[in-house]
Design an enzyme around this catalytic site. Structure first.
Site, PDB file in Angstrom:
ATOM      1  CD  GLU A 117      -2.418   1.335   2.762  1.00  0.00           C
ATOM      2  OE1 GLU A 117      -3.324   2.166   2.918  1.00  0.00           O
ATOM      3  OE2 GLU A 117      -2.045   0.564   3.673  1.00  0.00           O
ATOM      4  CE  LYS A 141      -8.650   1.773   3.216  1.00  0.00           C
ATOM      5  NZ  LYS A 141      -7.627   2.140   4.209  1.00  0.00           N
ATOM      6  CB  CYS A 154      -5.329  -0.530   4.806  1.00  0.00           C
ATOM      7  SG  CYS A 154      -4.849  -0.207   6.515  1.00  0.00           S
TER       8      CYS A 154
END
Length: 570
Positions: free
Chosen positions: A311, A380, A437
């Site tokens: 990430e 995301k 995440c």
């Protein structure tokens, strides 16, 4: 045994009977009051946290929930119906505060990465967040008390209250299902297989039923009432383990032909990761690790098909940096694919320059083909409040007093289109269910939903793997990254999909669709991980097909059992 004990729901025995240690302990807890009761509840909750990864001590949850049962028993002493519910809410809050403080203390490490800016706010994360999350358990204990009665049925009442509270915690206010009680069963290879049927929240219901049942050993009025619930709990646990042993094959899962993965774990400290002047060194480090020889068969990029970086790999916008893209393109031969985390700026109309006023940034996964050609992207969807954005109307107010989110992006990140969340298409791979995440901790949120109205339908929306790119360097060598990995691993079992997880500081791993770790790199090391990609399971798991529907049915069943028993004894 005295009258207050009987009112609390504890069983009676002849006065001459010898009271054992467990019974005496239970009675002391039932009769506790004031600050003593509060302290017992906090301590019991903290003990329960030991059942979570990385410790996995399930007996700790038995101790914790048995004490919870006895505390709720004692709440009825000397009070009216409404008062006892309020008392139980207070007990639940204290129990939850102990549980979350002991289980989430590692959040404090993030406040020390930039201590000059965030150390003052550490109590908000280490104490404030547990205090807020404990409100869910306050509601759960209160709900349990509303349907409480004597005997084994009160175990069903507690399971109803706590499982419902955990489901709400995972959904309300953006949701935060971290260390959900079901992870006490979700960290063992055999017992975690139940998630393929009922998911994390179903495991939560089972964990409470199993762990709370031994409370009756000290309070049952008859041998059946004393030992029956514990024997039933042991049978349930044995059955769950037997199902897991049957479900997990002895042989390794087969792998996808022609796919060879290389995961890069650079282990760049968070305080250096986005430091000024680090741009060239960081790109150089990624490229050096990517082409490092590990064996005569894996000499570098030439011997793999897909290269994966974690990430937010870059301290700059890689899509707007021709020089960096050129270096990556030169290192990436034709036929190879790079999958990397990166901040991404919204595409602007032709001729419009990026400024602070028109900038919209996403936390994204980018794909880059041979020679540096851009490919598909994923933005995301589930951002971290205060970590990646400042919630709604609080934004202007908090910025006015100098507070910003942890990620240094002007204005914070913008969430991707939830309705348009989709498969990441990577040449040479099966369709990819992409997560970034902590998106991987949300059950039933891994697979893409229906495409937005008017959007072209994708030819194949059935994923072949879960991809999770993350950066857990914020939390150092603490339980946090280990808990994160355990929760992502459980998603593989729920969905029947292999998991490919690349983390900056670890744990990076390839996990098969049964939850077995095929290959991994430990926390806190720099390394390169080469692995083949396991295949997905044929068909869909029960949980993938029906989500939390089965959990809802079991939750209603526990409520009906508790209500029936309460009515019978009224």
């Amino acid at each position: 045994m005295n009258a207050p004990s009987r009112a609390a729901g504890a069983g009676t025995r002849p006065a001459a009977a010898r009271i054992g240690f467990l019974e005496a302990l239970a009675h002391r807890i039932i009769l506790s009051q004031g600050w003593v009761r509060f302290a017992i509840a906090v301590a019991a909750g903290a003990v329960g946290a030991l059942a979570m990864p990385p410790y996995g001590l399930f007996p700790a949850l038995i101790v914790s929930l048995a004490v919870a049962v006895w505390l709720i028993d004692g709440a009825a002493i000397g009070g009216s119906g409404r008062r006892t519910v309020l008392v139980c809410a207070g007990i639940g809050w204290a129990w939850g505060f102990g549980y979350f403080t002991a289980g989430l203390w590692w959040l404090g490490a993030a406040f020390l990465v930039e201590a000059d800016q965030f150390a003052w706010a550490m109590p908000l994360g280490v104490v404030g967040l547990p205090a807020v999350l404990a409100l869910f358990f306050a509601a759960g204990f209160a709900a349990a008390r509303l349907v409480w009665s004597r005997g084994a049925s009160r175990i069903a009442a507690l399971a109803f209250g706590l499982a419902a509270a955990e489901w709400l915690r995972g959904h309300l206010f953006t949701g935060f299902p971290w260390n959900t009680l079901g992870m006490a069963l979700g960290n063992n290879l055999w017992t975690m297989q139940g998630a393929s049927l009922v998911g994390l929240y179903g495991l939560t219901l089972l964990a409470v039923l199993i762990a709370a049942a031994p409370a009756t050993l000290a309070t049952g009025a008859t041998p059946r009432g004393r030992f029956g619930p514990t024997l039933a709990a042991l049978a349930t646990l044995a059955g769950l383990a037997a199902f897991g042993a049957w479900r997990v094959p002895a042989a390794p899962d087969p792998t996808v032909a022609g796919v060879r993965l290389r995961l890069i774990q650079p282990n760049i400290p968070q305080d250096e990761r986005f430091g000024a002047g680090r741009r060239e060194q960081i790109v150089g480090k990624y490229l050096e690790l990517s082409d490092r020889a590990l064996s005569p068969q894996r000499t570098g990029i030439a011997d793999i098909t897909h290269l994966i970086w974690p990430e937010s790999a870059f301290p700059f916008l890689i899509q707007r940096d021709p020089e960096a893209l050129g270096r990556i393109g030169a290192a990436l031969p034709e036929g190879k694919q790079l999958i990397t985390g990166a901040a991404r700026a919204r595409t602007l109309p032709e001729g419009e320059r990026l400024t602070r006023e028109n900038a919209v940034f996403y936390n994204s996964i980018l794909t880059i083909g041979g020679g540096g050609r851009p490919g598909d992207t994923y933005d995301k969807v589930h951002l971290v409040p205060f970590g990646e954005y400042l919630p709604g109307p609080l934004d202007a107010l908090l910025r006015a007093v100098g507070l910003r989110q942890f990620v240094s992006v002007p204005g914070g990140f913008t969430a991707g289109d939830r309705a348009g969340q989709r498969i990441l298409n990577v040449p040479g791979l099966p369709p990819v269910a992409a997560t970034i995440c902590y998106e991987a901790i949300f059950p039933s949120a891994i697979l893409p939903g229906d495409p937005p109205e008017g959007a072209p339908a994708e030819t194949d929306r059935i994923p072949g793997l879960i991809l999770n790119l993350t950066n857990d360097a914020w939390f150092g060598d603490t339980p946090g990254p280990r808990q994160h990995f355990a929760q992502a691993r459980l998603r593989a079992v729920e969905e029947g999909l292999p998991l490919v997880r690349d983390a900056n500081s670890g744990i990076s791993a390839v996990v098969d669709a049964h939850g077995r770790i095929v290959a991994s790199l430990p926390l806190g090391v720099e390394g390169v991980l080469d692995a083949d990609l396991p295949v997905r399971l044929p068909g869909r798991t029960l949980y993938a097909a029906f989500g939390d529907a089965s959990f809802g049915l079991w939750l209603i069943a526990c409520l009906l059992v508790a209500l029936a028993a309460r009515r019978h004894r009224s």
